[in-house]
Design an enzyme around this catalytic site. Structure first.
Site, PDB file in Angstrom:
ATOM      1  CB  THR A   1      -0.861   0.022   1.395  1.00 21.56           C
ATOM      2  OG1 THR A   1      -0.534  -0.100   2.148  1.00 21.56           O
ATOM      3  CG2 THR A   1      -2.162  -0.954   1.178  1.00 21.56           C
TER       4      THR A   1
ATOM      5  CD  GLU B   1     -14.138 -22.379 -15.579  1.00 19.24           C
ATOM      6  OE1 GLU B   1     -14.202 -21.320 -15.570  1.00 19.24           O
ATOM      7  OE2 GLU B   1     -13.251 -23.290 -14.874  1.00 19.24           O
TER       8      GLU B   1
END
Length: 641
Positions: free
Chosen positions: A206, A425
């Site tokens: 971050t 999928e």
């Protein structure tokens, strides 16, 4: 001697001289002659057994008629002939002997002395150089207690606040530190006390270290940087000594900033170790506590530290007077991600149609390090393809490579396995598209990536801080869509859903035990973690509920999973023709983006322009808790792992 070349030559010469002295000493010791008394020499001369007498100082070398040699000594205040005559040597016998008087030389004594002293000097020298090498960058032997902090003067800053984006609140907090270092009178005149310590807390990547560099660049003051792990070594007391030396240097250069990266290496809770409460790490922490807020701390030295584990730090380290201020660096929102993309895109040739706002929207949950990696990967891909600028397709593939790794197009897939993966999928995608609370499906592919045989990606339309129970239930059903499709189409189940089952079990158990989403058990949490930092957080977990409640928890988890499974079966049975259409399209083209999947689902022509490039989408794992500020992350469903 500071030149490595001359230092090596000196070492080699010292070794050769020592070896030569040792060999000479050995030769002289092995060639030692017989020692006789001077009276024995006089008797041998009288008996005609001596042919030559050599006198060197007080030493008498005797050569016999049978070629033997012997050594004797005379008194220092007389000659050899006079002393031998006094001991009974006759004049006739003396005249038959050859007399040689040599001038005494000191070289023999010097060489003999070197034979004894050089080996000792050689051993001491080897130990000295070994100690120098063991110090690494420290050139002085036995200087373990010196601080290894790196000092930056701040005259030519390489990072400023302009290079930090997506953390505006954190920059405002740290701007006060910069103002204090530049204009301390502004605060002192009002009686204000500037925090002595600033703790930067946030997830990895971050920008904690980047912010510390920016503060140094903005303030223009000396900046000492060191890692928490550099304090502690194998020698007792080294860590505390280095802390003292670091703060001594900082006081000499005040006002200045001391930055300790990964402070949790030495700042953990005290008294939690298995081997007793007094160890080297705790001595180091105690010294840090004293230096930060002890008797002699009236200096303009500001301590900055960074960690992603604030929960394990010692409470004494976080009290007012030490780390007064805690600056939290959260995952950036969509505006923050766009600003970070702009920072990292400086100086890079982007295509005119690149929309960084759209790319930022497509990467929820990404931190600054992820974004920098995406931009760098996109530039590498553009260079690999001999382009003059970076286009949207490069960003799309870069996002996919960062999260899932490169495509494995060279892997040979059998037609049966390809059909199975396509239906698996397709089952995920159709169930997600049919549920009202699921995120939109952005891409479906059966091309292997990483360890996954295929992936279905969904991405939230906006950042959200919370997940509802309805959304979590739809996530469970979507994750079971692949297994349900296998059951319906092939009448058999495979190992391709192993990661799906692990994920839904974790989500369902968290819904019951942590988020209070069970109607039967009510709004309660179950399980208390002691979180012993040295034993491991999970080992220290305590079960604060009975066996009967444990059975109810298992039953509720099983009920949630079973309900999601039935929902997936119902949707796919009702939309079997859509499942077949999506699977057929996947077998044909292998990858469906958002527009192509929507066309296959609705049976309508694709609305995507022929030249348009697909919008990049960001695959992210399903969170086991709501993300703090970035909202829920995208939901990839890999198979074939």
């Amino acid at each position: 001697m500071n030149n490595p070349r001359w230092r090596n030559i000196f070492v080699y010469v010292l070794i050769l001289v020592a070896i030569g002295a040792i060999l000479y000493s050995y030769r002289t010791q092995t060639n030692q002659v017989e020692t006789v008394t001077i009276s024995e020499v006089a008797q041998a001369i009288n008996h005609g057994q001596v042919t030559k007498i050599s006198v060197s100082g007080e030493d008498i070398n005797v050569t016999y008629t049978d070629k033997r040699e012997a050594r004797s000594r005379k008194e220092p205040d007389t000659t050899a002939a006079a002393q031998l005559t006094a001991l009974g040597m006759t004049a006739e016998a003396r005249d038959k002997v050859e007399w040689v008087v040599e001038r005494p030389s000191d070289w023999g004594n010097i060489i003999a002395l070197l034979g004894y002293t050089l080996p000792a000097i050689f051993v001491v020298g080897i130990i000295y150089f070994m100690l120098r090498q063991a110090q690494g960058t420290n050139n002085q032997a036995l200087s373990f207690g010196k601080s290894r902090a790196r000092m930056f003067t701040g005259d030519q800053p390489t990072v400023t606040f302009e290079d930090v984006a997506g953390a505006e609140e954190a920059k405002e907090e740290l701007q006060e530190i910069v103002e204090f270092l530049k204009e301390p009178e502004k605060f002192i005149s009002l009686g204000a006390r500037i925090p002595k310590g600033v703790l930067l807390v946030g997830s990895p990547g971050t920008g904690k270290t980047l912010l510390a560099k920016a503060v140094s660049g903005e303030a223009g003051v000396p900046f000492f940087s060191i890692s928490g792990s550099e304090f502690v070594e194998m020698f007792v007391g080294v860590g505390a000594s280095r802390v003292r030396d670091l703060f001594d240097q900082a006081k000499r250069h005040s006002p200045c900033i001391v930055f300790v990266d990964e402070i949790d290496a030495v700042g953990r809770h005290r008294g939690a170790g298995l081997g007793g409460s007094h160890d080297e790490r705790e001595q180091t922490l105690n010294q840090i506590l004293v230096e930060m807020d002890g008797f002699n701390t009236d200096t303009n030295v500001i301590i900055m530290a960074a960690t992603n584990r604030p929960d394990i730090l010692d409470p004494a380290l976080l009290r007012p007077g030490r780390f007064d201020r805690r600056v939290v660096l959260d995952r950036p929102d969509v505006k923050g991600r766009e600003a970070i993309f702009k920072v990292h895109a400086r100086g890079k040739p982007l295509a005119p149609d690149i929309d960084l706002a759209l790319i930022a929207k497509a990467t929820p949950g990404f931190v600054g390090a992820d974004i920098e990696n995406v931009v760098n990967e996109a530039a590498i891909l553009a260079a690999r393809r001999n382009r003059k600028s970076i286009i949207r397709a490069d960003f799309e593939e870069a996002i996919e490579r960062v999260v899932l790794g490169p495509e494995r197009r060279s892997r040979l897939i059998q037609p049966k396995e390809k059909e199975l993966t396509a239906y698996h999928e397709g089952g995920h995608a159709v169930v997600m598209r049919s549920l009202p609370n699921s995120d939109p499906v952005r891409k479906v592919t059966i091309i292997p990536r990483g360890i996954a045989g295929g992936v279905t990606w969904s991405m939230p339309e906006d950042d959200s801080a919370h997940l509802t129970r309805a959304k979590l239930k739809d996530m469970l059903a979507g994750a079971l869509g692949g297994r349900a499709a296998e059951e319906i189409v092939f009448g058999e189940i495979t190992t391709g859903a192993s990661s799906d089952l692990q994920r839904i079990t974790e989500i369902a158990r968290a819904m019951v035990t942590r988020w209070g989403m069970s109607d039967k058990l009510g709004p309660m949490t179950f399980g208390k973690k002691e979180e012993l930092v040295f034993l491991g957080k999970e080992i220290g977990e305590q079960r604060d509920f009975s066996d009967a409640v444990a059975e109810q928890i298992d039953g509720e988890v099983r009920s949630l999973v079973q309900e999601a499974h039935e929902t997936a079966l119902r949707i796919l049975n009702e939309n079997r023709h859509i499942l077949d259409a999506v699977a057929k399209k996947l077998i044909e083209v292998e990858t469906l983006d958002m527009e192509d999947f929507e066309a296959a689902y609705t049976g309508q022509p694709s609305t995507k322009p022929p030249t348009a490039e697909p919008v990049p989408s960001a695959p992210q794992p399903v969170p086991d808790r709501p993300a703090p500020a970035a909202g829920p992350t995208p939901f990839p469903v890999p198979s074939g792992a």
